[in-house]
Write an enzyme that holds these catalytic residues in place. Structure first.
Site, PDB file in Angstrom:
ATOM      1  N   SER A 148      37.117  41.712  37.346  1.00 62.01           N
ATOM      2  CA  SER A 148      37.220  42.659  36.240  1.00 62.01           C
ATOM      3  C   SER A 148      37.640  44.027  36.788  1.00 62.01           C
ATOM      4  O   SER A 148      38.265  44.123  37.850  1.00 62.01           O
ATOM      5  CB  SER A 148      35.861  42.704  35.521  1.00 62.01           C
ATOM      6  OG  SER A 148      35.905  43.556  34.411  1.00 62.01           O
ATOM      7  N   LYS A 166      40.292  43.607  30.335  1.00 62.71           N
ATOM      8  CA  LYS A 166      39.169  43.372  31.249  1.00 62.71           C
ATOM      9  C   LYS A 166      37.839  43.308  30.485  1.00 62.71           C
ATOM     10  O   LYS A 166      36.946  42.534  30.861  1.00 62.71           O
ATOM     11  CB  LYS A 166      39.126  44.457  32.323  1.00 62.71           C
ATOM     12  CG  LYS A 166      40.334  44.439  33.286  1.00 62.71           C
ATOM     13  CD  LYS A 166      40.379  43.231  34.204  1.00 62.71           C
ATOM     14  CE  LYS A 166      41.386  43.414  35.341  1.00 62.71           C
ATOM     15  NZ  LYS A 166      41.483  42.251  36.231  1.00 62.71           N
TER      16      LYS A 166
HETATM   17  P1  NAP Z   1      47.817  42.576  43.551  1.00 58.71           P
HETATM   18  O1  NAP Z   1      47.912  42.484  45.032  1.00 58.71           O
HETATM   19  O2  NAP Z   1      49.047  42.935  42.801  1.00 58.71           O
HETATM   20  O3  NAP Z   1      47.214  41.198  43.016  1.00 58.71           O
HETATM   21  C1  NAP Z   1      47.599  40.592  41.818  1.00 58.71           C
HETATM   22  C2  NAP Z   1      48.067  39.184  42.139  1.00 58.71           C
HETATM   23  O4  NAP Z   1      48.267  38.481  40.920  1.00 58.71           O
HETATM   24  C3  NAP Z   1      49.387  39.148  42.900  1.00 58.71           C
HETATM   25  O5  NAP Z   1      49.257  38.280  44.016  1.00 58.71           O
HETATM   26  C4  NAP Z   1      50.397  38.599  41.906  1.00 58.71           C
HETATM   27  O6  NAP Z   1      51.352  37.784  42.587  1.00 58.71           O
HETATM   28  C5  NAP Z   1      49.488  37.788  40.982  1.00 58.71           C
HETATM   29  N1  NAP Z   1      49.995  37.722  39.609  1.00 58.71           N
HETATM   30  C6  NAP Z   1      50.441  38.736  38.828  1.00 58.71           C
HETATM   31  N2  NAP Z   1      50.838  38.265  37.645  1.00 58.71           N
HETATM   32  C7  NAP Z   1      50.629  36.925  37.677  1.00 58.71           C
HETATM   33  C8  NAP Z   1      50.844  35.887  36.748  1.00 58.71           C
HETATM   34  N3  NAP Z   1      51.368  36.120  35.543  1.00 58.71           N
HETATM   35  N4  NAP Z   1      50.501  34.619  37.110  1.00 58.71           N
HETATM   36  C9  NAP Z   1      49.986  34.360  38.344  1.00 58.71           C
HETATM   37  N5  NAP Z   1      49.774  35.309  39.258  1.00 58.71           N
HETATM   38  C10 NAP Z   1      50.089  36.577  38.921  1.00 58.71           C
HETATM   39  O7  NAP Z   1      46.726  43.639  43.095  1.00 58.71           O
HETATM   40  P2  NAP Z   1      45.243  44.063  43.550  1.00 58.71           P
HETATM   41  O8  NAP Z   1      45.217  45.538  43.421  1.00 58.71           O
HETATM   42  O9  NAP Z   1      44.807  43.429  44.796  1.00 58.71           O
HETATM   43  O10 NAP Z   1      44.365  43.497  42.327  1.00 58.71           O
HETATM   44  C11 NAP Z   1      43.697  42.242  42.369  1.00 58.71           C
HETATM   45  C12 NAP Z   1      42.641  42.151  41.275  1.00 58.71           C
HETATM   46  O11 NAP Z   1      41.657  43.168  41.446  1.00 58.71           O
HETATM   47  C13 NAP Z   1      43.182  42.326  39.867  1.00 58.71           C
HETATM   48  O12 NAP Z   1      42.469  41.466  38.984  1.00 58.71           O
HETATM   49  C14 NAP Z   1      42.870  43.782  39.561  1.00 58.71           C
HETATM   50  O13 NAP Z   1      42.785  44.032  38.178  1.00 58.71           O
HETATM   51  C15 NAP Z   1      41.518  43.913  40.236  1.00 58.71           C
HETATM   52  N6  NAP Z   1      41.131  45.298  40.575  1.00 58.71           N
HETATM   53  C16 NAP Z   1      41.818  45.964  41.542  1.00 58.71           C
HETATM   54  C17 NAP Z   1      41.388  47.225  41.920  1.00 58.71           C
HETATM   55  C18 NAP Z   1      42.073  47.949  43.051  1.00 58.71           C
HETATM   56  O14 NAP Z   1      41.569  48.954  43.556  1.00 58.71           O
HETATM   57  N7  NAP Z   1      43.208  47.490  43.511  1.00 58.71           N
HETATM   58  C19 NAP Z   1      40.288  47.812  41.293  1.00 58.71           C
HETATM   59  C20 NAP Z   1      39.633  47.119  40.290  1.00 58.71           C
HETATM   60  C21 NAP Z   1      40.046  45.845  39.945  1.00 58.71           C
HETATM   61  P3  NAP Z   1      52.830  37.544  41.969  1.00 58.71           P
HETATM   62  O15 NAP Z   1      53.348  38.899  41.602  1.00 58.71           O
HETATM   63  O16 NAP Z   1      53.579  36.841  43.045  1.00 58.71           O
HETATM   64  O17 NAP Z   1      52.619  36.672  40.761  1.00 58.71           O
END
Ligand code: NAP
Ligand code: COA
Length: 276
Positions: A148, A166
């Site tokens: 989330s 979320k």
């Molecule tokens: P990220 O590296 O961009 O991770 C997202 C992943 O989802 C990517 O590997 C992407 O790969 C895949 N993806 C995107 N659209 C998709 C689809 N339609 N079907 C299947 N796969 C898909 O970003 P992240 O920052 O690490 O975030 C990961 C999770 O943590 C997310 O749920 C985000 O909301 C949550 N979050 C992150 C933070 C933070 O600080 N970064 C904070 C709070 C929550 P492809 O593009 O190859 O599909």
């Protein structure tokens, strides 16, 4: 990797962990922590190349890996890929729903399709994955972890689409915990705080704002993908056998003071891009 010092290295031997969006960032960090404790790991995402690189990383930790492209918006494709993963590694015991999309945009500039796109990936995608995995989770009496975000319970500027998606995930998680407890299936959410070096933070402030944003976090720093992985491992472990229907913040307290530091960073980023 810290997790190997505190949990038995064979804790997840014989368990298949399926991670949506597992090819990068936080989700890959989660997958690595399970791999380090003996799990077999399946990952999906839209880009096979990215998945192949992640699979190599997971194999170096000793894991058996199945990496196959699937868009979480496509339920039939997820069913097929989860079937292939089960055939290769065994039925899914832990499902991590981490695939997501995000971009900051003022609500009045967000198109209907932009809103729908994020809800489709995050919320519907998480349901699609959970529904497709259900027969396997029922068989293993497994668990689901939803990734989330603070936007689910604190309003963040320019995040109306993400907050809606979320918050929906967290309520869906509670419903599933209620309904599937009778099958021995647990469901919980993890709320990461700002995690260093991730795509999410590149889109929501960028590294030049890290120090300013970190100063507003009670624990004074960004988190790491490993720290989210450690929480995931705990929630999937026998130590959490009586935990279901909960939202676990792994955020250094970052949501306690609200979202104004984030809002300032986004405003500054938009000004630097000539927007707003
Ligand atoms: P990220 O590296 O961009 O991770 C997202 C992943 O989802 C990517 O590997 C992407 O790969 C895949 N993806 C995107 N659209 C998709 C689809 N339609 N079907 C299947 N796969 C898909 O970003 P992240 O920052 O690490 O975030 C990961 C999770 O943590 C997310 O749920 C985000 O909301 C949550 N979050 C992150 C933070 C933070 O600080 N970064 C904070 C709070 C929550 P492809 O593009 O190859 O599909
Ligand atoms: N600002 C405003 N609207 C945007 C936008 C932005 N930065 N990026 C995309 N959109 C809108 C598009 O304009 C389109 O709406 P329209 O048809 O009304 O013009 C809609 O969103 C869909 O865009 P599209 O590029 O076709 O979507 P996609 O399915 O190819 O990609 C995204 C999904 C937009 C979420 C893309 O950013 C992505 O793939 N993200 C994954 C990685 C990520 O976000 N990581 C961080 C996770 S926290």
């Amino acid at each position: 990797m810290l997790v190997q010092e505190f949990f038995p290295r064979r804790l997840f031997e014989g368990t298949t962990v399926f991670v949506t969006g597992g090819g990068s960032g936080i989700n890959l960090g989660i997958a690595c922590n399970f791999a380090a404790l003996g799990a077999s790991v399946a990952i999906c995402g839209r880009r096979q190349e990215r998945l192949d690189a992640a699979a190599e990383q997971l194999r170096t930790l000793g894991a058996r890996v199945h990496a196959e492209a699937a868009d979480v918006r496509d339920h039939a494709r997820l069913e097929a890929v989860m079937g292939n993963a089960a055939a290769a590694l065994g039925p899914i015991g832990v499902l991590v729903c981490g695939a997501a999309g995000n971009f900051p945009v003022p609500a009045e500039e967000l198109s209907a399709n932009g809103f729908k796109t994020v809800v489709d990936i995050d919320l519907l995608g998480a349901f699609n994955a959970t529904r497709a995995a259900f027969p396997q989770l029922k068989q293993t009496r497994g668990c689901v972890l939803f990734i989330s975000a603070g936007m689910a319970y604190v309003p963040y500027p320019y995040q109306v689409h993400v907050g809606a998606a979320k918050a929906g995930i967290d309520m869906m998680m509670r419903n599933l915990a209620l309904e599937w407890g009778k099958y021995g299936i647990r469901a919980n959410s993890i709320v990461p705080g700002p995690i260093a070096g991730t795509e999410g933070m590149r889109r929501l402030g960028g590294s030049e704002f890290e120090a300013r944003q970190a100063a507003a976090i009670p624990l004074g720093r960004y988190g790491t993908a490993d720290e989210i992985g450690q929480a995931a491992v705990f929630l999937a472990s026998p130590l959490a056998a009586y935990i279901t229907g909960t939202v676990l913040g792994v955020d250094g307290g970052s949501n306690l003071p609200g979202s104004s530091a984030f809002g300032e960073a986004i405003e500054a980023m938009r000004r630097a891009e000539g927007k707003g």
